[in-house]
Motif scaffolding. Structure first.
Motif, short mmCIF file in Angstrom:
data_model
loop_
_atom_site.label_atom_id
_atom_site.label_comp_id
_atom_site.label_asym_id
_atom_site.label_seq_id
_atom_site.Cartn_x
_atom_site.Cartn_y
_atom_site.Cartn_z
N THR A 16 0.81 -1.21 0.00
CA THR A 16 0.00 0.00 0.00
C THR A 16 0.85 1.27 0.00
N LEU A 17 1.92 1.28 0.77
CA LEU A 17 2.75 2.48 0.83
C LEU A 17 3.39 2.78 -0.52
N THR A 18 3.86 1.75 -1.21
CA THR A 18 4.45 1.94 -2.53
C THR A 18 3.39 2.41 -3.52
N CYS A 19 2.20 1.87 -3.41
CA CYS A 19 1.11 2.24 -4.30
C CYS A 19 0.80 3.73 -4.20
N PHE A 20 0.74 4.26 -2.99
CA PHE A 20 0.31 5.64 -2.80
C PHE A 20 1.42 6.67 -3.02
N VAL A 21 2.60 6.21 -3.40
CA VAL A 21 3.62 7.14 -3.86
C VAL A 21 3.16 7.73 -5.19
N GLY A 31 -3.97 -4.85 -10.70
CA GLY A 31 -2.79 -5.42 -11.34
C GLY A 31 -1.60 -4.48 -11.28
N GLU A 32 -1.87 -3.19 -11.05
CA GLU A 32 -0.78 -2.23 -10.90
C GLU A 32 0.06 -2.52 -9.65
N LEU A 33 -0.48 -3.32 -8.75
CA LEU A 33 0.22 -3.67 -7.52
C LEU A 33 1.09 -4.92 -7.66
N ASP A 34 1.00 -5.58 -8.80
CA ASP A 34 1.63 -6.90 -8.95
C ASP A 34 3.13 -6.91 -8.70
N SER A 35 3.85 -5.89 -9.17
CA SER A 35 5.31 -5.92 -8.95
C SER A 35 5.63 -5.76 -7.46
N ASP A 36 4.83 -4.96 -6.74
CA ASP A 36 5.04 -4.83 -5.29
C ASP A 36 4.67 -6.12 -4.58
#
Length: 129
Positions: A16-21, A31-36
């Motif tokens: 979640t933290l990486t996503c909200f950068v 699917g945008e979260l897949d690499s994280d």
């Protein structure tokens, strides 16, 4: 069964933290979260947390009293429904056939588990070895 809340918060917080950068809200396409998710999968596997992470995520989804929003990392206000979607997506990626193996390279010691937790682990992962 009780799984370490700090471990769950740590791994989910990495997603979640990486996503909200880069986002001001939960992306429509998770699917945008897949690499994280892949990154936390490798980290959890290397530390021996992966079986516990998978069990803990399932437990969160099935516990009607769980405050899912509190697992969002605290930087961006997430609602339970948003976090539920993220947890389901994390589980689908980490536990997918051909995805990560939740059987640890170094087996979890039976002595560290008791009762129902051992039966769950044995039934789910022991049968595949």
């Amino acid at each position: 069964m009780k799984v370490c809340t700090a471990m769950l918060r740590y791994h989910l917080g990495q997603v979640t933290l990486t996503c909200f950068v880069d986002h001001n809200e939960v992306p429509e396409d998770l699917g945008e979260l897949d690499s994280d998710i892949e990154t936390i999968g490798h980290g959890a596997q290397a530390s021996g947390d992966l079986p516990w992470l998978l069990l803990g995520l399932r437990q969160l989804l099935h516990d009607p009293r769980a405050d899912l929003a509190s697992y969002g990392g605290g930087v961006f206000p997430l609602e339970d429904g948003d976090m539920r979607g993220i947890i389901i997506h994390v589980l689908s990626r980490l536990d997918a056939r051909g995805g990560f193996s939740s059987s640890p390279d170094v087996p979890v010691q039976r002595e560290s588990m008791g009762g129902e937790l051992w039966r769950t682990y044995r039934d789910r992962w022991g049968a595949s070895s």
